[in-house]
Design a protein around this motif. Structure first.
Motif, short mmCIF file in Angstrom:
data_model
loop_
_atom_site.label_atom_id
_atom_site.label_comp_id
_atom_site.label_asym_id
_atom_site.label_seq_id
_atom_site.Cartn_x
_atom_site.Cartn_y
_atom_site.Cartn_z
N THR A 188 0.87 -1.17 0.00
CA THR A 188 0.00 0.00 0.00
C THR A 188 0.91 1.22 0.00
OG1 THR A 188 -1.81 -1.11 1.15
CG2 THR A 188 -1.75 1.29 1.27
N VAL A 189 0.85 1.97 -1.09
CA VAL A 189 1.76 3.10 -1.30
C VAL A 189 0.97 4.41 -1.24
CG1 VAL A 189 3.39 4.19 -2.89
CG2 VAL A 189 3.24 1.69 -2.76
N ALA A 190 1.39 5.31 -0.37
CA ALA A 190 0.75 6.61 -0.26
C ALA A 190 1.59 7.64 -0.99
CB ALA A 190 0.60 7.00 1.20
N VAL A 191 0.93 8.49 -1.77
CA VAL A 191 1.62 9.52 -2.56
C VAL A 191 1.07 10.88 -2.14
CG1 VAL A 191 2.12 10.38 -4.87
CG2 VAL A 191 1.86 7.91 -4.48
N SER A 192 1.95 11.79 -1.76
CA SER A 192 1.51 13.11 -1.29
C SER A 192 1.19 14.02 -2.46
CB SER A 192 2.59 13.75 -0.42
OG SER A 192 3.69 14.19 -1.20
N GLY A 193 0.49 15.11 -2.14
CA GLY A 193 0.28 16.14 -3.14
C GLY A 193 -1.17 16.37 -3.50
N GLY A 194 -1.38 17.46 -4.22
CA GLY A 194 -2.67 17.81 -4.78
C GLY A 194 -2.41 18.57 -6.06
N GLY A 195 -2.88 18.05 -7.20
CA GLY A 195 -2.51 18.65 -8.48
C GLY A 195 -1.03 18.46 -8.70
N TYR A 196 -0.30 19.55 -8.90
CA TYR A 196 1.15 19.44 -9.11
C TYR A 196 1.94 19.98 -7.91
CZ TYR A 196 0.64 24.39 -10.40
OH TYR A 196 0.34 25.73 -10.41
N ARG A 197 1.28 20.28 -6.81
CA ARG A 197 1.97 20.83 -5.64
C ARG A 197 2.22 19.74 -4.59
NH1 ARG A 197 2.04 26.26 -6.25
NH2 ARG A 197 0.48 27.10 -7.69
N VAL A 198 3.35 19.86 -3.91
CA VAL A 198 3.78 18.92 -2.87
C VAL A 198 3.75 17.49 -3.43
CG1 VAL A 198 3.68 18.58 -0.38
CG2 VAL A 198 2.38 20.43 -1.38
N THR A 199 4.17 17.37 -4.68
CA THR A 199 4.08 16.10 -5.40
C THR A 199 5.47 15.51 -5.63
OG1 THR A 199 2.11 16.88 -6.57
CG2 THR A 199 3.30 15.04 -7.54
N PRO A 200 5.72 14.26 -5.21
CA PRO A 200 7.03 13.63 -5.42
C PRO A 200 7.14 13.05 -6.83
CG PRO A 200 5.61 12.13 -4.24
CD PRO A 200 4.81 13.38 -4.46
N GLU A 201 7.17 13.94 -7.81
CA GLU A 201 7.08 13.51 -9.20
C GLU A 201 8.26 12.62 -9.61
OE1 GLU A 201 4.87 13.62 -12.92
OE2 GLU A 201 4.43 14.04 -10.81
N ALA A 202 9.45 12.93 -9.13
CA ALA A 202 10.61 12.10 -9.48
C ALA A 202 10.45 10.69 -8.94
CB ALA A 202 11.90 12.73 -8.94
N LEU A 203 9.84 10.55 -7.76
CA LEU A 203 9.65 9.22 -7.17
C LEU A 203 8.60 8.42 -7.93
CD1 LEU A 203 9.78 10.11 -3.36
CD2 LEU A 203 11.59 9.11 -4.77
N THR A 204 7.49 9.05 -8.31
CA THR A 204 6.47 8.31 -9.06
C THR A 204 6.98 7.94 -10.45
OG1 THR A 204 5.43 10.41 -9.71
CG2 THR A 204 4.52 9.26 -7.80
N GLU A 205 7.77 8.81 -11.06
CA GLU A 205 8.37 8.49 -12.36
C GLU A 205 9.30 7.29 -12.25
OE1 GLU A 205 10.30 11.99 -13.75
OE2 GLU A 205 8.45 12.93 -14.49
N ALA A 206 10.13 7.28 -11.21
CA ALA A 206 11.09 6.18 -11.03
C ALA A 206 10.36 4.87 -10.76
CB ALA A 206 12.05 6.50 -9.90
N LEU A 207 9.31 4.92 -9.98
CA LEU A 207 8.54 3.72 -9.67
C LEU A 207 7.87 3.17 -10.94
CD1 LEU A 207 7.86 1.98 -7.22
CD2 LEU A 207 5.78 3.33 -6.92
N SER A 208 7.34 4.07 -11.75
CA SER A 208 6.72 3.66 -13.01
C SER A 208 7.75 3.05 -13.95
CB SER A 208 6.05 4.88 -13.67
OG SER A 208 5.45 4.53 -14.89
N GLU A 209 8.93 3.67 -14.04
CA GLU A 209 9.99 3.15 -14.93
C GLU A 209 10.46 1.77 -14.46
OE1 GLU A 209 13.01 6.11 -14.97
OE2 GLU A 209 11.77 7.59 -16.01
#
Length: 520
Positions: free
Chosen positions: A18-39
């Motif tokens: 169970t993975v929790a991802v922070s943020g709302g829209g594009y703010r406070v968003t760990p985009e590099a982490l979600t990209e790496a997980l997807s890759e």
């Protein structure tokens, strides 16, 4: 403090987590982490069978570019995500997460934003679960679906219980295995700071829930600072619960705008003189607001147009607040405020809202039915989700819902003499029965709420007997433009009045006050 690469961070997530991802829209968003997980999943097929939890939809859609291939959409891959729990989804039905939900490739649950945050707070405190009256009589009530958004969501996520004779919705605790979160900075001990963020959006709840569950907390930050360099009040997450940090120096151009974070205060440029129907509707709503009122603004027209019409009308007396945390200032798209006076944590915001703090809430509507029920969560092939709407309408006693009477190819203009409808919208927003009940109007009335619906053609009061047309916009033919566009009976008040023609056009810009917060 342990600093790792994004690839090492992605490797932390096991199958079935169970993975929790922070943020709302594009703010406070760990985009590099979600990209790496997807890759990692694309390259190796792991991790698989994830439950993804987010306070709200996370995607980098701005400037009309949409949010595809970003945020939670990066995790919406067949085999990678099996379940998603969040308060909102993409507004674009073609984006990856919504497509996955619509095709039943993953189970989807829609919880009110404040309820999800409070459930995570209860999990963080080691409690068995969380019970709340919020949502009784709506689509999140187990008797009306329990927040299930597709047939793949066959397991019940909540149940009805009773406390001191009052019905409650009970949610069992929500353990988190890995929390992927974002902060502005980490100090050399690993404490996390939000000094350059417009809000923290429940990030502390995600992190604490993961820590209490025995899970991992991985933080993406823009910079490392010395201990004591940032004021301690800007710190939100202690180093003790942070397992590793990934440093990504780049931030989007307005993500850390100091006027939105409160670091700077500026005189704002005057509002535009635009006069679309949505501007007119916002003007009608502002005209109804009492002096010195505290106003909650919901997403869409209220958050975007109401502040600008209030500025044009010199309503320096009004105090605006939005669910993401900003209090005071002038809200704008994305749940932020220019020149905010203070910024609360979201848990505090929803406690305040559910307790009835604001005097008035101005919200959008997707559908309205004969009983006055409001649907904003799923309609017309769209699935935005409820966000914090259900929590807000539970507590605030004076509710104003705003929107056009019809939509889809609607062509109408405003003149000094009245509204001119060149082409009627193909989609009726007033329907016999809403697809989902996001606000149960009759339950609201029975608890003492006042409910008003403001449209481009008239203003309605919601009563125990149904909708009553109280005011008509100049230029509108009541039979053709209102009654014929509503597939159920409404009442036209015997003392129905006409909206002041002065409200048809925007206020002259030379008298508009650009910035109420310069007084602070």
């Amino acid at each position: 403090m342990r600093i790792i690469s994004v690839k090492e961070a992605a490797d932390v997530v096991p199958n079935g987590a169970t993975v929790a991802v922070s943020g709302g829209g594009y703010r406070v968003t760990p985009e590099a982490l979600t990209e790496a997980l997807s890759e990692r999943f694309v390259q190796t097929g792991a991790p698989r069978n994830l439950t993804v939890v987010a306070i709200a939809m996370v995607e980098r859609g701005r400037g009309g570019k949409g949010g595809a291939a970003s945020g939670l959409n990066l995790l919406a891959r067949k085999g990678m995500m099996s379940r998603v729990i969040t308060s909102s989804f993409s507004r674009a039905s073609s984006n990856e997460l919504n497509m996955m939900i619509s095709s039943n490739a993953a189970a989807a649950y829609n919880l009110p934003m404040g309820t999800l945050i409070q459930l995570l707070r209860a999990t963080a405190a080691g409690r068995a679960g969380f019970a709340t009256p919020v949502g009784i009589g709506t689509f999140v009530d187990p008797r009306q679906g329990g927040g299930k958004m597709n047939t793949a969501a066959h397991e019940d996520f909540c149940r009805i219980t009773s406390l001191e004779g009052e019905e409650m919705i009970y949610y069992p605790r929500l353990p988190i295995d890995v929390a992927l979160i974002k902060a502005s900075a980490a100090d050399e001990r690993g404490n996390l700071f939000f000094d350059r963020e417009a809000f923290d959006h429940g990030t502390i709840e995600l992190a604490m829930a993961a820590f209490q569950s025995g899970g991992k907390v991985i933080a993406e930050v823009n910079r490392i600072v010395k201990v004591g360099e940032i004021h301690p009040r800007m710190g939100r997450i202690p180093a003790r619960i942070v397992d590793a940090i990934v440093v990504q120096p780049d931030a989007w151009e307005d993500e850390q705008d100091p006027v939105l974070t409160g670091a700077e205060r500026r005189v704002l440029t005057p509002p535009s003189g635009r006069n679309l129907p949505r501007d007119f509707i916002a003007r009608l709503a502002v005209n109804r607001l009492p002096t010195e009122a505290m106003i909650n603004l919901g997403a869409g027209l209220p958050m975007y147009e109401v502040p600008e019409q209030a500025r044009s009308a010199n309503r320096d007396d009004l105090y605006f607040t939005v669910e993401q945390g900003p209090m005071g200032g002038w809200p704008q798209v994305g749940g932020v405020s220019r020149n905010p006076e203070l910024i609360l944590d979201q848990n505090e915001v929803f406690q305040f809202y559910e307790g009835g703090g604001p005097d008035v809430s101005i919200l959008s509507f997707g559908e309205v039915d004969a009983k006055g029920n409001i649907n904003v969560s799923r309609f017309s092939g769209m699935m935005p989700g409820c966000g914090g709407f259900v929590n807000i309408v539970h507590g605030v006693r004076d509710l104003i819902f705003c929107g056009t009477l019809t939509t889809g190819s609607l062509n109408e203009t405003l003149t000094p003499d009245g509204l001119v409808i060149a082409q009627e919208g193909r989609i009726r927003r007033f329907v016999k029965d809403v697809e989902q009940i996001t606000f149960n109007a009759q339950m609201g009335l029975s608890s003492g709420k006042r409910v008003t619906i403001v449209t481009d053609r008239g203003i309605f009061a919601v009563t125990p007997q149904g909708l009553v047309l109280r005011e008509i916009v100049p230029g509108v033919d009541v039979q053709r433009d209102i009654i014929d566009q509503i597939p159920f009976d409404i009442t036209v008040a015997s003392d129905v009045s006409t909206v002041s023609a002065a409200l048809l056009m925007p206020a002259p810009q030379e008298v508009a006050q650009p910035d109420k917060t310069k007084r602070a």
